[in-house]
Motif scaffolding. Sequence first.
Motif, mmCIF file in Angstrom:
data_model
loop_
_atom_site.group_PDB
_atom_site.id
_atom_site.type_symbol
_atom_site.label_atom_id
_atom_site.label_comp_id
_atom_site.label_asym_id
_atom_site.label_seq_id
_atom_site.Cartn_x
_atom_site.Cartn_y
_atom_site.Cartn_z
ATOM 1 N N GLU A 1 50.100 47.816 51.634
ATOM 2 C CA GLU A 1 49.706 47.198 50.381
ATOM 3 C C GLU A 1 48.487 46.217 50.745
ATOM 4 O O GLU A 1 47.651 45.996 49.737
ATOM 5 N N SER A 2 48.044 45.761 52.070
ATOM 6 C CA SER A 2 46.625 45.387 52.248
ATOM 7 C C SER A 2 45.523 46.136 51.678
ATOM 8 O O SER A 2 44.337 45.460 51.174
ATOM 9 N N VAL A 3 45.574 47.601 51.877
ATOM 10 C CA VAL A 3 44.358 48.325 51.659
ATOM 11 C C VAL A 3 44.307 48.488 50.197
ATOM 12 O O VAL A 3 43.114 48.428 49.470
ATOM 13 N N LYS A 4 45.611 48.727 49.496
ATOM 14 C CA LYS A 4 45.697 48.499 48.164
ATOM 15 C C LYS A 4 45.091 47.646 47.306
ATOM 16 O O LYS A 4 44.469 47.597 46.141
ATOM 17 N N LEU A 5 45.257 46.286 47.959
ATOM 18 C CA LEU A 5 44.536 45.076 47.624
ATOM 19 C C LEU A 5 43.233 45.141 47.392
ATOM 20 O O LEU A 5 42.491 45.084 46.346
ATOM 21 N N TRP A 6 42.646 45.572 48.406
ATOM 22 C CA TRP A 6 41.218 45.762 48.338
ATOM 23 C C TRP A 6 40.753 46.913 47.484
ATOM 24 O O TRP A 6 39.475 46.930 46.906
ATOM 25 N N GLU A 7 41.446 47.905 47.537
ATOM 26 C CA GLU A 7 41.066 48.920 46.356
ATOM 27 C C GLU A 7 40.822 48.427 45.020
ATOM 28 O O GLU A 7 40.007 48.607 44.262
ATOM 29 N N ASN A 8 42.135 47.519 44.593
ATOM 30 C CA ASN A 8 42.048 46.953 43.246
ATOM 31 C C ASN A 8 40.894 45.845 43.234
ATOM 32 O O ASN A 8 39.828 45.926 42.299
ATOM 33 N N MET A 9 40.449 45.164 44.374
ATOM 34 C CA MET A 9 39.475 44.283 44.364
ATOM 35 C C MET A 9 38.124 44.937 44.133
ATOM 36 O O MET A 9 37.304 44.819 43.241
ATOM 37 N N SER A 10 38.011 46.018 44.690
ATOM 38 C CA SER A 10 36.622 47.246 44.574
ATOM 39 C C SER A 10 36.486 47.553 43.182
ATOM 40 O O SER A 10 35.524 47.821 42.658
ATOM 41 N N ALA A 11 37.694 48.017 42.561
ATOM 42 C CA ALA A 11 37.534 48.453 41.446
ATOM 43 C C ALA A 11 37.168 47.481 40.049
ATOM 44 O O ALA A 11 37.065 47.879 39.178
ATOM 45 N N LEU A 12 37.282 46.127 40.605
ATOM 46 C CA LEU A 12 36.733 45.270 39.522
ATOM 47 C C LEU A 12 35.368 45.312 39.374
ATOM 48 O O LEU A 12 34.704 45.313 38.243
ATOM 49 N N GLY A 13 34.669 46.061 40.175
ATOM 50 C CA GLY A 13 33.174 46.198 39.925
ATOM 51 C C GLY A 13 32.061 44.868 40.074
ATOM 52 O O GLY A 13 32.639 44.191 40.853
ATOM 53 N N GLY A 14 31.238 45.132 39.162
ATOM 54 C CA GLY A 14 30.363 43.858 39.317
ATOM 55 C C GLY A 14 29.171 43.955 40.217
ATOM 56 O O GLY A 14 29.394 44.876 41.139
ATOM 57 N N ASN A 15 28.472 43.041 40.097
ATOM 58 C CA ASN A 15 27.242 43.045 41.224
ATOM 59 C C ASN A 15 27.782 42.279 42.522
ATOM 60 O O ASN A 15 27.507 40.902 42.377
ATOM 61 N N LYS A 16 27.705 42.753 43.587
ATOM 62 C CA LYS A 16 28.093 42.410 44.676
ATOM 63 C C LYS A 16 27.154 42.412 45.681
ATOM 64 O O LYS A 16 26.336 43.471 45.811
ATOM 65 N N PRO A 17 26.821 41.311 46.620
ATOM 66 C CA PRO A 17 25.600 41.428 47.491
ATOM 67 C C PRO A 17 25.826 42.220 48.561
ATOM 68 O O PRO A 17 26.840 42.702 48.960
ATOM 69 N N ASN A 18 24.653 42.769 48.958
ATOM 70 C CA ASN A 18 24.747 43.529 50.425
ATOM 71 C C ASN A 18 25.703 42.941 51.310
ATOM 72 O O ASN A 18 25.389 41.689 51.549
ATOM 73 N N GLU A 19 26.247 43.783 52.283
ATOM 74 C CA GLU A 19 27.028 43.057 53.343
ATOM 75 C C GLU A 19 26.405 42.202 54.153
ATOM 76 O O GLU A 19 26.588 41.008 54.856
ATOM 77 N N LEU A 20 25.035 42.591 54.642
ATOM 78 C CA LEU A 20 24.289 41.934 55.338
ATOM 79 C C LEU A 20 23.813 40.594 54.859
ATOM 80 O O LEU A 20 23.304 39.579 55.649
ATOM 81 N N MET A 21 23.808 40.294 53.664
ATOM 82 C CA MET A 21 23.386 39.117 53.145
ATOM 83 C C MET A 21 24.515 38.304 52.411
ATOM 84 O O MET A 21 24.598 37.564 51.492
ATOM 85 N N SER A 22 25.787 38.880 52.914
ATOM 86 C CA SER A 22 26.991 38.119 51.918
ATOM 87 C C SER A 22 27.855 37.358 53.291
ATOM 88 O O SER A 22 27.774 37.752 54.430
#
Length: 258
Positions: free
Chosen positions: A200-221
């Motif tokens: 369920e931890s992976v499904k949580l982040w699938e849900n979070m990813s589905a929110l979309g929006g402008n997320k910063p590049n990982e190296l700047m986050s």
Amino acid sequence: MKRTSIFLLLFLLIAACKTSPTGRKQLILLKDAEMNQLGEEAFQDLKSKVPIETSDSINRYVKCIVLAELAFTDDDTGVSSWEVVVFRDSSPNAFALPGGKIGVHTGILPIAKTPGQLAAVLGHEIGHVIARHGNERVSQNQVTQGGMEALGKIGKKEMAGILGGGAKYGVLLPFSRAHESEADLIGLKIMAKAGFDPTESVKLWENMSALGGNKPNELMSTHPSDATRMKNLNDNMQDALQLKREAELRGIVPNCKL
């Protein structure tokens, strides 16, 4: 900085090296009691300013999951009693402060759609506390900003700012990403030992990813990307599933419902 001060600082930094629950080396400069007090003060300040959710069913649900996970949490930071507060805030977020203070926004509930997914969130926050991530981040921040003397000037507002932002690229950001990844894995282990389905931890982040929006590049986050988090969780899933099977054999089946 004078040479003697440099040598003193280096000596203190070496002496302050600790090891996290996953075996990662840490820089820890403050005592647990100091951090726990700061966490308590910051949490009290938040409770006086942010609306608190009063729904009995929501509070019972969240606290049921926390209690189930705390039963399988090893903590040596001196937390006298854990406290979890649900804040009436629409942002999909949760946070942790030293001293066992956990805040959950009501906005996370539509994203963490099952008890297991919320257990992943709350196990993650418990992980931040028991791994002393607050202490580590404060220590890193103070060293970066100019030395040991600054440690004596930390107050609740300063600590809240350090824990919530103000990181420097290339120095504190990698540590913050390390904290997030480490808390994910600690939380994965805790939730599995408590009988929640670790997938369920992976499904949580699938849900979070589905929110979309402008997320910063990982190296700047300050946070790993959703894809990185899911990969790290999946890489450690077999061990977590074994812990879940062992919990089932012992009759550990959490029953937390909203």
